[in-house]
Design an enzyme around this catalytic site. Structure first.
Site, mmCIF file in Angstrom:
data_model
loop_
_atom_site.group_PDB
_atom_site.id
_atom_site.type_symbol
_atom_site.label_atom_id
_atom_site.label_comp_id
_atom_site.label_asym_id
_atom_site.label_seq_id
_atom_site.Cartn_x
_atom_site.Cartn_y
_atom_site.Cartn_z
ATOM 1 N N LYS A 78 -16.127 2.277 -22.995
ATOM 2 C CA LYS A 78 -15.301 3.489 -23.026
ATOM 3 C C LYS A 78 -13.823 3.117 -23.141
ATOM 4 C CE LYS A 78 -14.609 7.609 -20.078
ATOM 5 N NZ LYS A 78 -14.991 8.207 -18.771
ATOM 6 N N SER A 153 -16.840 12.806 -19.277
ATOM 7 C CA SER A 153 -15.897 12.304 -20.262
ATOM 8 C C SER A 153 -16.391 11.077 -21.031
ATOM 9 C CB SER A 153 -14.584 11.965 -19.569
ATOM 10 O OG SER A 153 -14.772 10.887 -18.674
ATOM 11 N N SER A 177 -18.817 11.872 -15.018
ATOM 12 C CA SER A 177 -18.524 11.503 -16.405
ATOM 13 C C SER A 177 -19.465 10.492 -17.043
ATOM 14 C CB SER A 177 -17.090 10.976 -16.515
ATOM 15 O OG SER A 177 -16.186 12.048 -16.522
#
Lengths: 482, 101
Positions: A78, A153, A177
């Protein structure tokens, strides 16, 4: 070669036997991304050195060297996790052009295990969001239906695994997330206990809750990744000395004798009835596997989201104070220093990030601190106590990860509160610092549903045991989007 | 509940955020609706409840008080990210202005 459904375990066996080279596997992932990622948009960048690193693994294997547990396995990371010399932006304009000066500890450990860092995945700006639409970059779509959000996210990481671009990825969690996008994309996602994985090199959102977590197709793969990255790191004072290091081979696929609690509050208002039915069927499957199911009550659950949306923005407003336009990334000069700060931050941050910084600044400001922030910390204690009480009687808790399946892109974008409600069943684990995992457990209208499993602090084994038993008896994780 | 325009401008100033004129009304509304939602916590009596303060549960993680220099390559790469510099120093606009002796 279609690697899109391979697990780490399967790929690892092929690599070990010589049936597959790390170079071929990496090349195949890169090709799949090139062909398929134009509409999924999971990756912001792919590594220019990945093939070279894969060849180095092949050379070492040929020389008979002993290799790590992830040797030759491509992994996505990420865009909030630093990888040395990569532009790492947190999905934000304010870090445009920022090159990470060092590897995050989790990345360093992935490398030590032999993983190939394949590229950085898209995310909501500084991990604030539940749909990936808050990224400064074009939003990632859900591989199961590209008109839907992948969740957030860590939506890019989840979509990359679900689409078969990589067998695994790292995401990060502050309020769900990892688990929520895993649920919406039909894969497994783990939020480890606070302190299990070092956050050194992870962009800080809310320091009392942030954790790095792995995403993959199977529970065993997630355990393999956790094993590689967990443990004490002197560079993160909150990282714990572990008394029970993860050893994937120890995961039992047997839940007989376990008591699983089902909190009635997690099936309350806002819960989609079809999603509830799918989750209830998954719980029934665990009962058939020998677990004892017990209804429990977590009376403060309904206050968790409100407490979360005070504590998290408060910590974020403080953590994001570092973005001054001077030390890294985007810079917009003004007449004086104050104006430079205001312009850089006004232009560099997106709307949701500004919203949360202002919310946090408000609740921390004189006159409001007691009513909001201090109150929320007290409620956090009550939520923690709910879990402590529950775990006196049950070994783990099973419930939905998300109240709904993936929604349409744009549907909740202009209504922050309805977006926040997507996190209603996940924020509790972060507030209570306990581990949680989402496991695919079925579909509603062709879109994946996730079963959430929660356990005591540092009892990730309970999650793995329950999740692996469930996956042993079902095939949901073997389905992939067409 | 809706925040006033003045309240939004005040917190934007505190947070060092320039807001575009056309966004201010939306922030008044959004922040107001979130604050109304979190008001929910006032329903709970928390008089005897301690604040949750230590997520890690660990206490006093000491290390030796010795200078550990940053790896010179990491230092170089960090400095290379500066917007403006003089040598290895970060160059910024004056922090204090209109200074009177």
């Amino acid at each position: 070669m279609d690697v899109s459904t391979w697990t780490i375990k399967e790929a690892g066996e092929k690599l070990a036997s010589g049936a597959l080279s790390a170079e071929a596997l990496t090349r195949s992932c890169l090709d799949t991304i090139e062909q398929g990622d134009t509409d999924v948009k999971a990756f912001l960048n792919v590594s220019e050195t990945a093939l070279e690193e894969a060849r180095a693994i092949d050379v070492r294997r040929a020389a008979g060297e002993s290799l790590g547990s992830l040797a030759g396995i491509p992994v996505g990371t990420k865009d909030v996790i630093l990888v040395q010399d990569w532009e790492t932006t947190g999905g934000s304009r304010i870090l445009e052009g920022y090159n990470a000066p060092y590897d995050a500890t989790a990345v360093e450990r992935l490398r030590a295990a032999g993983a190939i860092l394949l590229g950085r995945t898209n995310c909501d700006e500084f991990a604030m969001g539940s749909s990936n639409e808050n990224s400064h970059y074009p939003p990632t779509t859900n591989p199961w239906d590209k008109t839907k959000v992948p969740g957030g996210s860590s939506g890019g990481s989840a979509a990359a695994v679900a689409a078969g671009f990589v067998p695994a990825a790292l995401g990060s969690e502050t309020g769900g997330s990892v688990r929520q996008p895993a649920s919406l994309c039909g894969i497994v996602g783990l939020k480890p206990t606070y302190g299990r994985v070092s956050r050194y090199g992870l962009m800080a959102l809310s320091s009392s809750m942030d954790q790095i977590g792995p995403l993959a197709h199977t529970v065993e793969d997630v355990a393999l990744l956790l094993q590689a990255i967990e443990g004490r790191d002197p560079k993160d004072g909150t990282s714990a000395e572990l008394s029970n290091t993860t050893i994937p081979a120890l995961i039992e696929k047997d839940v007989s004798g376990m008591t699983l609690g089902v909190p009635k509050e997690y099936f309350a208002s806002g819960m989609d009835s079809q999603v509830a039915a799918v989750v209830n069927e998954a719980i029934a499957e665990l009962e058939r596997a020998g677990a004892k199911i017990q209804e429990i009550s977590m009376p403060h659950s309904e206050y968790a989201l409100a407490a979360y949306y005070i504590i998290q923005p408060a910590e974020a407003s403080s953590n994001l104070g570092r973005f001054d336009g001077l030390r890294y990334g985007y810079h917009s000069g003004g007449e004086n220093l104050q104006e430079t700060y205001e312009r850089t931050r006004g232009e560099g941050f997106g709307k949701e990030v500004k919203r949360r910084i202002m919310l946090g600044s408000y609740t921390l400001s004189a006159g409001y601190y007691d009513a909001y922030y201090r109150k929320a910390l007290k409620v956090r204690t009550l939520i923690k106590r709910d879990f402590d009480e529950a775990f006196k009687n049950v070994d783990a808790i099973v419930c939905p990860t998300s109240p709904t399946v993936a929604w349409n892109i744009g549907e909740k974008f202009d209504d922050p509160l309805s977006m926040y409600l997507a996190d209603i069943y996940t924020v509790t684990a972060n507030l209570a610092t306990i581990p949680g995992m989402s496991v695919p457990c079925g579909f509603v209208d062709g879109l994946p549903v996730g079963l959430q499993i929660l356990a005591k602090p540092f009892d990730e084994y309970a999650l793995f045991r329950i999740g692996a038993t469930y996956q042993d008896r079902t095939n949901w994780h073997k389905q992939s989007p067409t | 509940m809706k925040l006033t325009r003045e309240e939004v401008l005040k917190i934007a100033k505190l947070a060092r955020l320039h807001l575009e004129e056309e966004d201010i009304a939306k922030y008044q509304e959004d922040l107001g609706s979130i604050l109304s939602y979190v008001e929910k916590l006032q329903e709970l009596n928390t008089d005897d409840v301690p604040e949750f303060q230590h997520a890690a549960g660990s206490v006093n993680m000491f290390r030796e008080d010795v200078v550990e220099n940053c790896d010179p390559d990491v230092r170089r790469r960090a400095i290379d990210n500066f917007a403006s510099r003089e040598g290895d120093l970060l160059k910024v606009q004056a922090v204090f202005e209109n200074r009177t002796e």
